[in-house]
Write an enzyme that holds these catalytic residues in place. Structure first.
Site, PDB file in Angstrom:
ATOM      1  N   GLN A  80       0.835  -1.215   0.000  1.00 51.92           N
ATOM      2  CA  GLN A  80       0.000   0.000   0.000  1.00 51.92           C
ATOM      3  C   GLN A  80       0.869   1.263   0.000  1.00 51.92           C
ATOM      4  O   GLN A  80       0.540   2.254   0.647  1.00 51.92           O
ATOM      5  CB  GLN A  80      -0.935  -0.008   1.204  1.00 51.92           C
ATOM      6  CG  GLN A  80      -2.174  -0.873   1.005  1.00 51.92           C
ATOM      7  CD  GLN A  80      -3.109  -0.329  -0.081  1.00 51.92           C
ATOM      8  OE1 GLN A  80      -3.101   0.854  -0.397  1.00 51.92           O
ATOM      9  NE2 GLN A  80      -3.895  -1.215  -0.665  1.00 51.92           N
ATOM     10  N   SER A  81       1.970   1.232  -0.718  1.00 53.62           N
ATOM     11  CA  SER A  81       2.888   2.372  -0.733  1.00 53.62           C
ATOM     12  C   SER A  81       2.251   3.617  -1.371  1.00 53.62           C
ATOM     13  O   SER A  81       1.815   3.582  -2.525  1.00 53.62           O
ATOM     14  CB  SER A  81       4.139   1.984  -1.530  1.00 53.62           C
ATOM     15  OG  SER A  81       4.912   3.129  -1.835  1.00 53.62           O
ATOM     16  N   ASN A  82       2.225   4.704  -0.609  1.00 52.33           N
ATOM     17  CA  ASN A  82       1.788   5.988  -1.176  1.00 52.33           C
ATOM     18  C   ASN A  82       2.781   6.477  -2.219  1.00 52.33           C
ATOM     19  O   ASN A  82       2.422   7.096  -3.214  1.00 52.33           O
ATOM     20  CB  ASN A  82       1.686   7.045  -0.076  1.00 52.33           C
ATOM     21  CG  ASN A  82       0.646   6.705   0.974  1.00 52.33           C
ATOM     22  OD1 ASN A  82      -0.494   6.408   0.643  1.00 52.33           O
ATOM     23  ND2 ASN A  82       1.042   6.740   2.233  1.00 52.33           N
ATOM     24  N   ALA A  84       4.744   4.644  -4.190  1.00 59.44           N
ATOM     25  CA  ALA A  84       4.613   3.903  -5.456  1.00 59.44           C
ATOM     26  C   ALA A  84       3.425   4.440  -6.249  1.00 59.44           C
ATOM     27  O   ALA A  84       3.502   4.634  -7.462  1.00 59.44           O
ATOM     28  CB  ALA A  84       4.466   2.410  -5.175  1.00 59.44           C
TER      29      ALA A  84
END
Ligand code: PLP
Length: 364
Positions: A80-82, A84
């Site tokens: 859930q990387s912001n 990325a």
């Protein structure tokens, strides 16, 4: 998208992705929760779906990618990387492909199951990013992993550019040096604080680039006496090394920036850390909770209380923990009750939207 030149000290190519200056809010109900005077710099509102702190770094990083003739950008992060997600969307905007190496507990299983289209992952797919799952063990060697992906791409004749985890290197951190220039101008216009430098600027820290840029920029432009970076993973020792390295790189681009001086929470004696002209940075790792991306029950209740009292939404991975840590530091007397604090809201809404179940109990 025109590439203009940045600050005179750093005549580097730059894209202008941020809708700025982002506003600075004063919420009296938040003062009551935190226990001191807080202004909120709304970097959760740097843009639309791509919003948050990462696009300030990407202004420099993607301009560099373009200047080097890259056609694909490779980066990495948690599922859930912001970061990325912001990279994928901004790559789509400027006509670059993106490859995201996302950490999951079990890549084999993740590949076998249909992709769960929630939060940042949905936005990654909307942006057309290529998602590759990697294991926690592979992720620990992320430098080598990114290099391998670049080598594979270039072997196929596609020039690739690596954006490190979180966009956190010297070049990316200049986005936050520039953000502090923006705050200084807002202060000068009477839009934040009472005209004097803030006692503290506080924010969440996950890969260190924001902390490096904020600490250097806040000292350089007279925004705050001290920066507090609330770690959401790893620990103070790790971030002292990482942020120290990023700051050295940043000064390579902008030699007028000060040195960093790491300080202990609550120790304000002048001279205790030597260089008075240095940028004071406290890395506080006491609010990171049970694990990266996981909050304690007390932290969840705090997050809900903030939204209900103020309408301000903070996320469970970064900003909720940082604001919680700030309240604790005031409670312990490490930050004075009469202090003026600038809290940098760095975003994270899509991650929150993927954690509804985790928050059910705290919502009551
Ligand atoms: C990435 C991120 C941070 C941390 O910034 P770093 O520069 O990686 O330390 C804080 N808040 C949010 C919402 C983020 O996405």
């Amino acid at each position: 998208m025109s590439a203009r030149s940045a600050a005179p000290e750093a005549s580097l190519p730059r894209l202008f992705l941020v809708h700025g200056p982002t506003p600075i809010l004063r919420l009296s109900a938040l003062d009551e929760i935190i226990g001191t005077s807080v202004w909120v710099k709304r970097d959760d509102a740097t843009s639309g779906a791509e919003s948050g702190n990462k696009i300030r770094k990407l202004e420099f990083l993607l301009a560099d990618a373009q200047a080097r003739g890259a056609r694909v950008v490779i980066t990495c992060g948690g599922l859930q990387s912001n970061h990325a997600r912001a990279t994928a969307l901004m790559c789509a905007r400027v006509g670059l492909r993106s490859i995201l190496l996302l950490r999951v507990p079990d890549p084999e299983r993740a590949r076998a199951a249909p992709l769960e289209l929630g939060g940042n992952v949905l936005l990654d797919r909307l942006a057309g990013a290529e998602i590759r799952f990697v294991s926690p063990a592979e992720y620990r060697e992320r430098g080598a992993m990114l290099e391998q992906a670049r080598a594979d791409s270039e072997h196929r004749g596609v020039r690739a550019y690596i954006v490190p985890e979180g966009g956190s290197n010297g070049l990316g951190s200049l986005g936050y040096v520039e953000a502090m220039r923006e705050v200084a101008e807002q202060m000068r216009l009477g839009l934040a604080g009472d005209g004097r430098p803030f006692d503290v600027v506080a924010h969440a820290c996950g890969s260190g680039g924001t902390a490096a840029g904020v600490a250097l920029g806040a000292a350089h432009f007279g925004v705050a006496h001290e920066t507090w970076a609330f770690a959401v993973c790893d620990d103070s020792a790790y971030f002292t090394r990482t942020i120290g390295r990023i700051a050295v790189e940043a000064r390579g681009f902008m030699p007028s920036l000060p040195e960093l001086a790491f300080a202990e929470p609550g120790r304000r004696e002048a001279g205790a850390f030597g260089n008075a002209a240095a940028a004071r940075l406290v890395v506080d790792d006491r609010a990171k909770g049970p694990a990266y991306g996981t909050m304690s029950d007390e932290q969840k209740r705090f997050l809900v209380r903030v939204s209900r009292a103020t309408g301000l939404v903070v996320d469970p991975v970064y900003t909720g923990k940082a604001l919680f840590g700030l309240a604790k530091a005031v409670e312990r007397g490490e930050i004075a009750r009469d202090a003026q604090v600038l809290f940098l809201h760095t975003g994270g809404l899509p991650g929150l939207l993927a954690q509804g179940e985790e928050l059910r109990e705290a919502l009551g």
